[in-house]
Design an enzyme around this catalytic site. Structure first.
Site, short mmCIF file in Angstrom:
data_model
loop_
_atom_site.label_atom_id
_atom_site.label_comp_id
_atom_site.label_asym_id
_atom_site.label_seq_id
_atom_site.Cartn_x
_atom_site.Cartn_y
_atom_site.Cartn_z
N ASN A 296 30.31 11.92 -61.17
CA ASN A 296 29.87 13.15 -60.52
C ASN A 296 29.85 14.28 -61.54
O ASN A 296 30.20 14.08 -62.71
CB ASN A 296 30.77 13.49 -59.31
N ASP B 222 42.75 7.50 -51.28
CA ASP B 222 42.72 8.96 -51.19
C ASP B 222 44.06 9.48 -51.75
O ASP B 222 45.09 9.44 -51.08
CB ASP B 222 42.52 9.40 -49.74
O1 PMT Z 1 35.19 20.61 -62.55
P1 PMT Z 1 34.27 21.79 -62.30
O2 PMT Z 1 32.89 21.58 -62.88
O3 PMT Z 1 34.90 23.08 -62.74
O4 PMT Z 1 34.03 21.91 -60.71
C1 PMT Z 1 35.10 22.23 -59.88
C2 PMT Z 1 35.09 21.40 -58.58
C3 PMT Z 1 33.84 21.76 -57.79
C4 PMT Z 1 35.09 19.91 -58.92
C5 PMT Z 1 36.42 21.76 -57.82
O5 PMT Z 1 36.42 23.14 -57.53
C6 PMT Z 1 36.54 20.98 -56.54
O6 PMT Z 1 36.00 21.30 -55.50
N1 PMT Z 1 37.31 19.83 -56.60
C7 PMT Z 1 37.45 18.89 -55.48
C8 PMT Z 1 36.23 18.00 -55.40
C9 PMT Z 1 36.33 16.98 -54.28
O7 PMT Z 1 36.49 15.82 -54.56
O8 PMT Z 1 36.31 17.49 -53.06
P2 PMT Z 1 36.38 16.59 -51.70
O9 PMT Z 1 36.10 17.57 -50.63
O10 PMT Z 1 35.49 15.41 -51.82
O11 PMT Z 1 37.87 16.07 -51.67
C10 PMT Z 1 38.90 16.76 -50.97
C11 PMT Z 1 40.20 16.66 -51.71
O12 PMT Z 1 40.68 15.33 -51.75
C12 PMT Z 1 40.17 17.12 -53.16
O13 PMT Z 1 41.37 17.82 -53.41
C13 PMT Z 1 40.13 15.83 -53.95
O14 PMT Z 1 40.76 15.96 -55.23
C14 PMT Z 1 40.93 14.91 -53.06
N2 PMT Z 1 40.55 13.49 -53.13
C15 PMT Z 1 39.31 13.09 -52.75
C16 PMT Z 1 38.98 11.75 -52.76
C17 PMT Z 1 39.95 10.83 -53.20
N3 PMT Z 1 39.67 9.54 -53.23
N4 PMT Z 1 41.16 11.24 -53.58
C18 PMT Z 1 41.47 12.55 -53.54
O15 PMT Z 1 42.60 12.92 -53.92
#
Ligand code: PMT
Length: 400
Positions: free
Chosen positions: A210, A306
């Site tokens: 990504n 997750d």
């Molecule tokens: O790295 P940059 O270019 O500076 O961009 C920053 C960002 C946009 C990546 C950052 O601000 C951000 O939003 N990070 C989280 C991205 C994400 O995976 O969001 P999500 O809504 O899909 O996931 C929700 C949360 O669960 C996040 O805290 C993620 O780290 C966590 N997660 C998700 C999937 C997974 N399998 N394990 C997780 O821990």
């Protein structure tokens, strides 16, 4: 004993209408028992007299670079070394640009260049000047070098316009100074953080990935370290330097990230999941490079663990902060995520806008916790990280 007792603050005053507020700031600082040395740029004396600041600080105000008498008392290099903190308030657009390019064409700019102590700027200018890409680029350059940027605030300006560019009020600056000169508020607190993307291999040369650059996570790691925390960052593959004072563990896949977090989470007090973890990985990785033999190629994907949910579900879970990357209905979806994953706080960003989100140098966040929330407007990721860390600190201490 006052927190600022015997602390040495060098207050730089540059030319701007907000210079009159410097008088009140000096008064607040001396009342808090700090030692204050004022240095004015030539333009500053158009807005406030050196005599006023001298009377309030109890020290003669330094203005000229080549003043034999004053230099004999304390040379400009010694002046730079004397201070525990250099604060330039107000910091004009002109001064910010001179500092960004490293000019030494007046006493204040010269001693900032020679300083080894922390430098903070309280910008004050017309909103268009603040928003001008040139000023924003200068601010970013300075942020990257570790200069602290306090403010500006939004509101009515001296020119009659409304917008960002107002200098923070003297009492707000005093709080920032106290905060900065006290030992890190997170001294001894252990922070575990994930940053960057994960890569899920398809074959030896290809992967599902990504657009995360790691900038948001790295800025957070740096902001936590600046508060005295012991920071361990589990990082996906990015091309960024490790922030000072941060222990970095490199991983590639979500499963590797899960193991790296799992083996350390019991020894942490705060966990922040900023990484863009791939939700799926390939069900089996081809041992050899896949040949281009078929018209259609189907990849079978399976769910990744997750990590955030696992950490939050721990009986002795640390204070847990998740991120939410959303392309619509940001607050609503983030709140759902916060509840579903059982985290203490969630920081949501719009990742489909023209500004902010993935890869960008700037971002905006909607931060939500049980019973409350806060909007952090669009700004560079360093400053945003400082603001988010301040919110995390207050909620972490409340829970503690
Ligand atoms: O790295 P940059 O270019 O500076 O961009 C920053 C960002 C946009 C990546 C950052 O601000 C951000 O939003 N990070 C989280 C991205 C994400 O995976 O969001 P999500 O809504 O899909 O996931 C929700 C949360 O669960 C996040 O805290 C993620 O780290 C966590 N997660 C998700 C999937 C997974 N399998 N394990 C997780 O821990």
């Amino acid at each position: 004993m006052s927190l600022l007792e015997k602390k040495r603050v060098l207050l730089g005053v540059t030319g701007g209408i907000a210079a009159y507020k410097a008088a009140e700031l000096v008064r607040l600082l001396t009342r808090a028992k700090a030692e204050v040395q004022v240095v004015m740029t030539p333009a500053a004396s158009n807005f406030i007299t050196p005599l006023t600041l001298q009377a309030l600080s109890g020290r003669s105000v330094r203005q000229k670079m080549f003043d034999t008498e004053q230099e004999a008392v304390m040379g400009h290099i010694d002046l730079a070394r004397w201070a525990d903190l250099i604060l330039v308030a107000p910091a004009s657009a002109d001064f910010i640009s001179r500092l960004a390019v490293g000019m030494a064409n007046d006493l204040l700019a010269t001693l900032c260049l020679a300083a080894t102590t922390p430098i903070a700027l309280a910008p004050a200018m017309n909103r268009e000047m603040w928003q001008n890409p040139a000023t924003q680029a200068n601010i970013q350059t300075l942020c990257h070098r570790g200069t602290k940027i306090w403010g500006p605030a939004d509101g009515e300006q001296a020119c009659g316009e409304i917008g960002p560019g107002r200098m923070l009020e003297p009492d707000e600056l005093l709080e920032q100074i106290k905060h900065n000169l006290s030992p890190g508020v997170l001294h001894g607190v252990r922070v575990l953080l994930t940053a960057g993307p994960t890569r899920e291999p398809i074959d030896p040369v290809r992967y599902v990935g990504n657009r995360s650059s790691g900038r948001m996570g790295y800025a957070l790691a740096s902001a936590f370290a600046a508060e005295g925390a012991l920071v361990t960052m589990i990082s996906g593959p990015v091309s960024l330097d490790t922030p000072e004072g941060v222990q970095r563990v490199d991983v590639e896949t979500a499963v590797e990230m899960e193991h790296a977090v799992g083996s350390r989470v019991e020894q942490c007090d705060i966990f922040v999941a900023c990484a863009a973890v791939a939700d799926y990985r390939c069900d089996g990785v081809a041992k050899q490079k896949i040949k281009k033999l078929q018209e259609r190629l189907e990849l079978r994907l399976i769910r990744n663990p997750d990590i955030l949910r696992q950490v939050a579900a721990n009986e002795a879970a640390p204070f847990t902060v998740g991120f939410a990357a959303e392309t619509e209905r940001v607050a609503e979806q983030a709140e759902q995520k916060r509840r579903a994953k059982g985290v203490d706080m969630i920081a949501a960003n719009l990742v489909a806008g023209e500004r902010g989100g993935f890869e960008s140098d700037e971002n905006a966040l909607t931060v939500l916790w049980e019973g409350g929330g806060s909007e952090l407007p669009m700004m560079d990721k360093q400053r945003l990280a400082q603001s988010l860390v301040a919110l995390i600190i207050s909620k972490y201490h409340e829970k503690d």
